[in-house]
Design a protein around this motif. Structure first.
Motif, PDB file in Angstrom:
ATOM      1  N   VAL A  42       0.856  -1.189   0.000  1.00  0.00           N
ATOM      2  CA  VAL A  42       0.000   0.000   0.000  1.00  0.00           C
ATOM      3  C   VAL A  42       0.898   1.248   0.000  1.00  0.00           C
ATOM      4  CG1 VAL A  42      -1.771   1.280   1.250  1.00  0.00           C
ATOM      5  CG2 VAL A  42      -1.795  -1.230   1.254  1.00  0.00           C
ATOM      6  N   PRO A  43       0.637   2.205  -0.883  1.00  0.00           N
ATOM      7  CA  PRO A  43       1.465   3.425  -0.892  1.00  0.00           C
ATOM      8  C   PRO A  43       1.398   4.167   0.437  1.00  0.00           C
ATOM      9  CG  PRO A  43       0.158   3.265  -2.895  1.00  0.00           C
ATOM     10  CD  PRO A  43      -0.352   2.198  -1.959  1.00  0.00           C
ATOM     11  N   ILE A  44       2.546   4.654   0.902  1.00  0.00           N
ATOM     12  CA  ILE A  44       2.615   5.397   2.154  1.00  0.00           C
ATOM     13  C   ILE A  44       2.442   6.883   1.878  1.00  0.00           C
ATOM     14  CG2 ILE A  44       4.124   6.087   4.062  1.00  0.00           C
ATOM     15  CD1 ILE A  44       5.357   3.324   3.982  1.00  0.00           C
ATOM     16  N   LYS A  45       1.509   7.489   2.581  1.00  0.00           N
ATOM     17  CA  LYS A  45       1.255   8.926   2.456  1.00  0.00           C
ATOM     18  C   LYS A  45       2.147   9.639   3.468  1.00  0.00           C
ATOM     19  CE  LYS A  45      -3.192   8.205   3.170  1.00  0.00           C
ATOM     20  NZ  LYS A  45      -3.347   6.738   2.976  1.00  0.00           N
ATOM     21  N   LEU A  46       3.119  10.403   2.963  1.00  0.00           N
ATOM     22  CA  LEU A  46       4.104  11.041   3.824  1.00  0.00           C
ATOM     23  C   LEU A  46       3.887  12.541   3.866  1.00  0.00           C
ATOM     24  CD1 LEU A  46       7.900  10.296   3.946  1.00  0.00           C
ATOM     25  CD2 LEU A  46       7.100  12.643   3.826  1.00  0.00           C
ATOM     26  N   PRO A  50      -3.076  18.335   5.528  1.00  0.00           N
ATOM     27  CA  PRO A  50      -4.356  18.265   6.245  1.00  0.00           C
ATOM     28  C   PRO A  50      -5.280  17.165   5.721  1.00  0.00           C
ATOM     29  CG  PRO A  50      -3.801  20.538   5.755  1.00  0.00           C
ATOM     30  CD  PRO A  50      -2.807  19.696   5.026  1.00  0.00           C
ATOM     31  N   GLY A  51      -5.065  16.738   4.481  1.00  0.00           N
ATOM     32  CA  GLY A  51      -5.903  15.690   3.915  1.00  0.00           C
ATOM     33  C   GLY A  51      -5.495  14.290   4.331  1.00  0.00           C
ATOM     34  N   ILE A  52      -4.361  14.169   5.040  1.00  0.00           N
ATOM     35  CA  ILE A  52      -3.892  12.864   5.495  1.00  0.00           C
ATOM     36  C   ILE A  52      -4.256  12.682   6.957  1.00  0.00           C
ATOM     37  CG2 ILE A  52      -1.877  11.402   5.884  1.00  0.00           C
ATOM     38  CD1 ILE A  52      -0.464  12.856   3.632  1.00  0.00           C
ATOM     39  N   ARG A  53      -4.981  11.620   7.253  1.00  0.00           N
ATOM     40  CA  ARG A  53      -5.344  11.335   8.642  1.00  0.00           C
ATOM     41  C   ARG A  53      -4.272  10.421   9.233  1.00  0.00           C
ATOM     42  NH1 ARG A  53     -11.168   9.105  10.905  1.00  0.00           N
ATOM     43  NH2 ARG A  53     -10.627   9.166  13.129  1.00  0.00           N
ATOM     44  N   PRO A  54      -3.470  10.908  10.184  1.00  0.00           N
ATOM     45  CA  PRO A  54      -2.349  10.118  10.694  1.00  0.00           C
ATOM     46  C   PRO A  54      -2.809   8.953  11.555  1.00  0.00           C
ATOM     47  CG  PRO A  54      -2.573  12.128  11.952  1.00  0.00           C
ATOM     48  CD  PRO A  54      -3.568  12.218  10.834  1.00  0.00           C
ATOM     49  N   GLY A  55      -1.924   7.986  11.702  1.00  0.00           N
ATOM     50  CA  GLY A  55      -2.174   6.871  12.613  1.00  0.00           C
ATOM     51  C   GLY A  55      -2.075   5.513  11.977  1.00  0.00           C
ATOM     52  N   ASP A  58      -0.131   3.170   6.749  1.00  0.00           N
ATOM     53  CA  ASP A  58       0.141   3.745   5.434  1.00  0.00           C
ATOM     54  C   ASP A  58       0.360   5.250   5.505  1.00  0.00           C
ATOM     55  OD1 ASP A  58      -2.472   4.322   6.127  1.00  0.00           O
ATOM     56  OD2 ASP A  58      -3.205   4.239   4.057  1.00  0.00           O
ATOM     57  N   THR A  59       0.639   5.787   6.719  1.00  0.00           N
ATOM     58  CA  THR A  59       0.918   7.212   6.865  1.00  0.00           C
ATOM     59  C   THR A  59       2.234   7.403   7.611  1.00  0.00           C
ATOM     60  OG1 THR A  59      -0.207   7.489   8.999  1.00  0.00           O
ATOM     61  CG2 THR A  59      -1.548   7.725   7.006  1.00  0.00           C
ATOM     62  N   PHE A  60       2.881   8.511   7.329  1.00  0.00           N
ATOM     63  CA  PHE A  60       4.104   8.900   8.046  1.00  0.00           C
ATOM     64  C   PHE A  60       4.012  10.401   8.261  1.00  0.00           C
ATOM     65  CE2 PHE A  60       9.072   8.817   7.976  1.00  0.00           C
ATOM     66  CZ  PHE A  60       9.076   9.148   9.318  1.00  0.00           C
ATOM     67  N   CYS A  61       3.485  10.782   9.426  1.00  0.00           N
ATOM     68  CA  CYS A  61       3.220  12.192   9.719  1.00  0.00           C
ATOM     69  C   CYS A  61       3.806  12.537  11.096  1.00  0.00           C
ATOM     70  CB  CYS A  61       1.719  12.489   9.743  1.00  0.00           C
ATOM     71  SG  CYS A  61       0.779  11.865   8.338  1.00  0.00           S
ATOM     72  N   SER A  62       3.973  13.818  11.335  1.00  0.00           N
ATOM     73  CA  SER A  62       4.245  14.311  12.682  1.00  0.00           C
ATOM     74  C   SER A  62       3.116  15.267  13.046  1.00  0.00           C
ATOM     75  CB  SER A  62       5.594  15.037  12.735  1.00  0.00           C
ATOM     76  OG  SER A  62       5.536  16.249  12.020  1.00  0.00           O
TER      77      SER A  62
END
Length: 225
Positions: A42-46, A50-55, A58-62
């Motif tokens: 699954v592609p990772i959303k980095l 604001p459109g990326i819901r972290p957690g 498939d996410t890499f956010c601070s």
């Protein structure tokens, strides 16, 4: 009589909210160094979009500077700095039968290096010489070592504290001085009013830095260029 059959439980949180944004603006190759997909493809959303819901995996956010500021309120700065916003953390100790002054807030400053000596003290085991000291006296409502100094250094940010007085500086800046008994939020810099005290504490910090091998931040930055 102190009971050695009941456990001493020590809980503390991490220090300082992290204000770093993703991707870091000063690391142009950051994306290239991160995995592009999860193990399932699954592609990772980095990034802090604001459109990326972290957690999710498939996410890499601070959570960024704004949330870090909220986490650290009312203290100044964040993880990586050695103002209170970067180093302050609560600690809870629970030891039924251990003679602790139950329910009391202890305001004496300590460091992480004090946890092991405290546990050894509670177990009646002598502690080897080192940077830490036992917290048991304060936890039991007794007086501790008032003139003991605490020191910090991280990527050029530095601080020292003795009793109510704390000097602190950002990398490349002058020392600031705060009366922590009356100004825990470090709003009123007293360095200009107490230059002798700043010089004394700064000298002690330098002695400590030399003794443990702190490398000047400018030297590290020059080597990385």
């Amino acid at each position: 009589m102190v009971s050695r059959t009941t456990p001493l439980v020590v809980f503390l949180s991490d220090n300082g909210g992290c204000a770093e944004e993703l991707p870091p603006p000063d690391a142009p190759k950051f994306r290239d160094r991160q995995p592009a997909h999860t193990p399932d493809g699954v592609p990772i959303k980095l990034g802090n979009d604001p459109g990326i819901r972290p957690g999710g995996e498939d996410t890499f956010c601070s959570y960024g500077k704004a949330w870090a500021n909220l986490s650290n309120t009312p203290f100044r700065y964040y993880k990586r700095w050695v103002h209170e916003g970067g180093i302050a953390t609560p600690l809870i100790a629970h030891w039924p039968g251990g003679g602790l002054d139950t329910g009391r807030i202890v305001r004496a400053p300590h460091q992480l290096t004090d946890v092991l000596p405290t546990l050894l003290d509670a177990a009646g085991i002598p502690s080897a010489a080192g940077p830490g000291g036992s917290m048991l006296a304060e936890l039991r409502g007794e007086s501790g070592e008032e003139e003991r100094m605490l020191f910090w250094e991280h990527i050029g940010n530095a601080a020292a504290r003795r009793g109510r007085w704390k000097i602190v500086r950002e990398a490349g800046s002058a020392w600031e001085l705060y009366d922590m008994a009356n100004d825990r939020t470090e709003r009123h810099d007293l360095a200009a009013q107490e230059p002798g005290l700043v010089e004394e504490l700064a000298s002690r910090w330098q002695e400590w830095a030399d003794s443990v091998g702190v490398v000047p931040w400018d030297t590290i930055r020059a080597a990385g260029r």
